[in-house]
Design a protein around this motif. Structure first.
Motif, PDB file in Angstrom:
ATOM      1  N   LYS A 123      55.252   8.474  -3.870  1.00 58.33           N
ATOM      2  CA  LYS A 123      56.231   8.298  -2.790  1.00 58.33           C
ATOM      3  C   LYS A 123      55.812   8.986  -1.489  1.00 58.33           C
ATOM      4  CE  LYS A 123      60.291   7.116  -5.455  1.00 58.33           C
ATOM      5  NZ  LYS A 123      59.660   6.953  -6.772  1.00 58.33           N
ATOM      6  N   ASN A 124      54.862   9.957  -1.616  1.00 56.33           N
ATOM      7  CA  ASN A 124      54.373  10.641  -0.419  1.00 56.33           C
ATOM      8  C   ASN A 124      53.086  10.025   0.124  1.00 56.33           C
ATOM      9  OD1 ASN A 124      56.464  12.626  -0.544  1.00 56.33           O
ATOM     10  ND2 ASN A 124      55.342  13.540  -2.283  1.00 56.33           N
ATOM     11  N   GLY A 125      52.683   8.897  -0.476  1.00 54.52           N
ATOM     12  CA  GLY A 125      51.468   8.221  -0.001  1.00 54.52           C
ATOM     13  C   GLY A 125      50.191   8.872  -0.493  1.00 54.52           C
ATOM     14  N   ARG A 126      50.297   9.705  -1.531  1.00 56.00           N
ATOM     15  CA  ARG A 126      49.106  10.356  -2.099  1.00 56.00           C
ATOM     16  C   ARG A 126      48.710   9.641  -3.400  1.00 56.00           C
ATOM     17  NH1 ARG A 126      45.936  11.622   0.782  1.00 56.00           N
ATOM     18  NH2 ARG A 126      44.824  12.687  -0.867  1.00 56.00           N
ATOM     19  N   PRO A 127      47.399   9.652  -3.751  1.00 57.19           N
ATOM     20  CA  PRO A 127      46.965   8.980  -4.978  1.00 57.19           C
ATOM     21  C   PRO A 127      47.751   9.459  -6.207  1.00 57.19           C
ATOM     22  CG  PRO A 127      45.075   9.595  -3.642  1.00 57.19           C
ATOM     23  CD  PRO A 127      46.277  10.208  -2.980  1.00 57.19           C
ATOM     24  N   ALA A 128      48.167   8.510  -7.018  1.00 55.93           N
ATOM     25  CA  ALA A 128      48.993   8.810  -8.198  1.00 55.93           C
ATOM     26  C   ALA A 128      48.308   8.273  -9.451  1.00 55.93           C
ATOM     27  CB  ALA A 128      50.360   8.149  -8.036  1.00 55.93           C
ATOM     28  N   GLU A 129      48.422   9.008 -10.527  1.00 55.13           N
ATOM     29  CA  GLU A 129      47.787   8.594 -11.781  1.00 55.13           C
ATOM     30  C   GLU A 129      48.400   7.282 -12.301  1.00 55.13           C
ATOM     31  OE1 GLU A 129      46.401  10.705 -15.906  1.00 55.13           O
ATOM     32  OE2 GLU A 129      46.669  11.870 -14.090  1.00 55.13           O
ATOM     33  N   VAL A 130      47.536   6.414 -12.829  1.00 55.34           N
ATOM     34  CA  VAL A 130      48.018   5.126 -13.360  1.00 55.34           C
ATOM     35  C   VAL A 130      47.905   5.137 -14.886  1.00 55.34           C
ATOM     36  CG1 VAL A 130      47.330   3.891 -11.264  1.00 55.34           C
ATOM     37  CG2 VAL A 130      45.750   3.971 -13.204  1.00 55.34           C
ATOM     38  N   PRO A 131      48.619   4.229 -15.578  1.00 55.79           N
ATOM     39  CA  PRO A 131      48.465   4.154 -17.029  1.00 55.79           C
ATOM     40  C   PRO A 131      47.012   3.870 -17.418  1.00 55.79           C
ATOM     41  CG  PRO A 131      50.361   2.865 -16.308  1.00 55.79           C
ATOM     42  CD  PRO A 131      49.645   3.296 -15.068  1.00 55.79           C
ATOM     43  N   LYS A 132      46.616   4.397 -18.565  1.00 54.99           N
ATOM     44  CA  LYS A 132      45.271   4.127 -19.090  1.00 54.99           C
ATOM     45  C   LYS A 132      45.203   2.649 -19.480  1.00 54.99           C
ATOM     46  CE  LYS A 132      44.048   8.449 -18.934  1.00 54.99           C
ATOM     47  NZ  LYS A 132      44.055   8.636 -17.491  1.00 54.99           N
ATOM     48  N   LEU A 133      43.952   2.155 -19.627  1.00 56.13           N
ATOM     49  CA  LEU A 133      43.802   0.766 -20.076  1.00 56.13           C
ATOM     50  C   LEU A 133      43.672   0.742 -21.600  1.00 56.13           C
ATOM     51  CD1 LEU A 133      41.437  -1.450 -17.895  1.00 56.13           C
ATOM     52  CD2 LEU A 133      43.860  -1.749 -18.380  1.00 56.13           C
ATOM     53  N   LEU A 134      44.519  -0.036 -22.221  1.00 51.60           N
ATOM     54  CA  LEU A 134      44.468  -0.211 -23.673  1.00 51.60           C
ATOM     55  C   LEU A 134      43.551  -1.411 -23.941  1.00 51.60           C
ATOM     56  CD1 LEU A 134      45.585   0.510 -26.478  1.00 51.60           C
ATOM     57  CD2 LEU A 134      47.604  -0.873 -25.945  1.00 51.60           C
ATOM     58  N   LEU A 135      42.377  -1.121 -24.506  1.00 55.46           N
ATOM     59  CA  LEU A 135      41.349  -2.157 -24.669  1.00 55.46           C
ATOM     60  C   LEU A 135      41.448  -2.735 -26.074  1.00 55.46           C
ATOM     61  CD1 LEU A 135      38.516  -0.040 -23.011  1.00 55.46           C
ATOM     62  CD2 LEU A 135      39.982  -1.739 -21.901  1.00 55.46           C
ATOM     63  N   LYS A 136      41.883  -3.993 -26.143  1.00 59.40           N
ATOM     64  CA  LYS A 136      42.129  -4.580 -27.471  1.00 59.40           C
ATOM     65  C   LYS A 136      41.031  -5.540 -27.900  1.00 59.40           C
ATOM     66  CE  LYS A 136      46.958  -4.228 -28.500  1.00 59.40           C
ATOM     67  NZ  LYS A 136      48.248  -4.891 -28.598  1.00 59.40           N
ATOM     68  N   THR A 137      40.391  -6.194 -26.933  1.00 58.69           N
ATOM     69  CA  THR A 137      39.404  -7.220 -27.295  1.00 58.69           C
ATOM     70  C   THR A 137      38.002  -6.758 -26.891  1.00 58.69           C
ATOM     71  OG1 THR A 137      39.478  -8.342 -25.159  1.00 58.69           O
ATOM     72  CG2 THR A 137      41.140  -8.996 -26.783  1.00 58.69           C
TER      73      THR A 137
END
Ligand SMILES: CC(C)(COP(=O)(O)OP(=O)(O)OC[C@H]1O[C@@H](n2cnc3c(N)ncnc32)[C@H](O)[C@@H]1OP(=O)(O)O)[C@@H](O)C(=O)NCCC(=O)NCCS
Length: 161
Positions: A123-137
């Motif tokens: 919300k402050n315009g700073r980089p925010a952590e995103v969900p990890k990628l769940l690799l299924k295939t």
């Protein structure tokens, strides 16, 4: 309204597709669609994927490996397919493929590809952590590893700027 952000998500959960018709205002006098017009839509569909994955605001920090392989003409239907390949902390690599369809003949051609990197912002315009990628295939795993290598190259190039 309350909602939850999952700690990890599959690439499938955020993938997006847009279908557009190309008009004379999108093209030069000979009827070839401007590359910049296609890039605008590539950025847009990649942004949908980035925001679906991160569930936050996300901005474009780089576009690379942009290739216009075949022309797109006025009247064509342009289909853009986008999927997330790789995430680090706040950054996400999105791959976009463009396909043009001649409505009369029904012939569909892959006309372009690109990688777009987005960064999720808080919300402050700073980089925010995103969900990890769940690799299924296997495809998910291969694209993740390839995306990681490309991201390392991008960061090397960024340092040179
Ligand atoms: C996005 C932004 C806030 C990041 O700020 P910053 O000071 O570079 O932040 P950081 O150095 O901490 O980098 C944050 C993340 O962005 C990534 N990043 C930044 N520039 C990058 C680039 N050119 N290519 C790939 N990743 C990049 C970093 O690797 C880092 O990823 P990580 O969190 O997954 O490790 C800032 O670059 C910005 O506002 N850019 C303009 C974005 C914009 O407005 N785009 C629309 C077109 S103008």
């Amino acid at each position: 309204m309350s909602y939850q952000v999952k700690p990890e998500k599959t690439p499938e959960e955020s993938q997006a597709e847009v279908i557009l018709r190309m008009f004379p205002s999108d093209a030069n006098p000979a009827g070839n669609v401007f590359g910049g017009e296609i890039l605008k839509h590539i950025d847009m569909v990649a942004g949908i994927v980035a925001q679906r994955h991160s569930q936050s605001n996300a901005v474009t920090v780089s576009m690379d490996s942009v290739n216009f392989i075949k022309p797109v003409y006025v009247g064509n239907v342009l289909k853009l397919n986008a999927r997330i390949n790789y995430v680090h902390n706040s950054s996400m690599e999105i791959e976009v493929k463009a396909e043009a369809e001649d409505i009369v003949t029904g012939i569909r051609t892959i006309t372009g590809t690109a990688f777009v990197t987005f960064v999720a912002l808080d919300k402050n315009g700073r980089p925010a952590e995103v969900p990890k990628l769940l690799l299924k295939t296997d495809e998910d795993r291969i694209k993740f590893e390839e995306g990681k290598i490309r991201m390392q190259e991008r960061l090397k190039n960024r340092k040179k700027l």
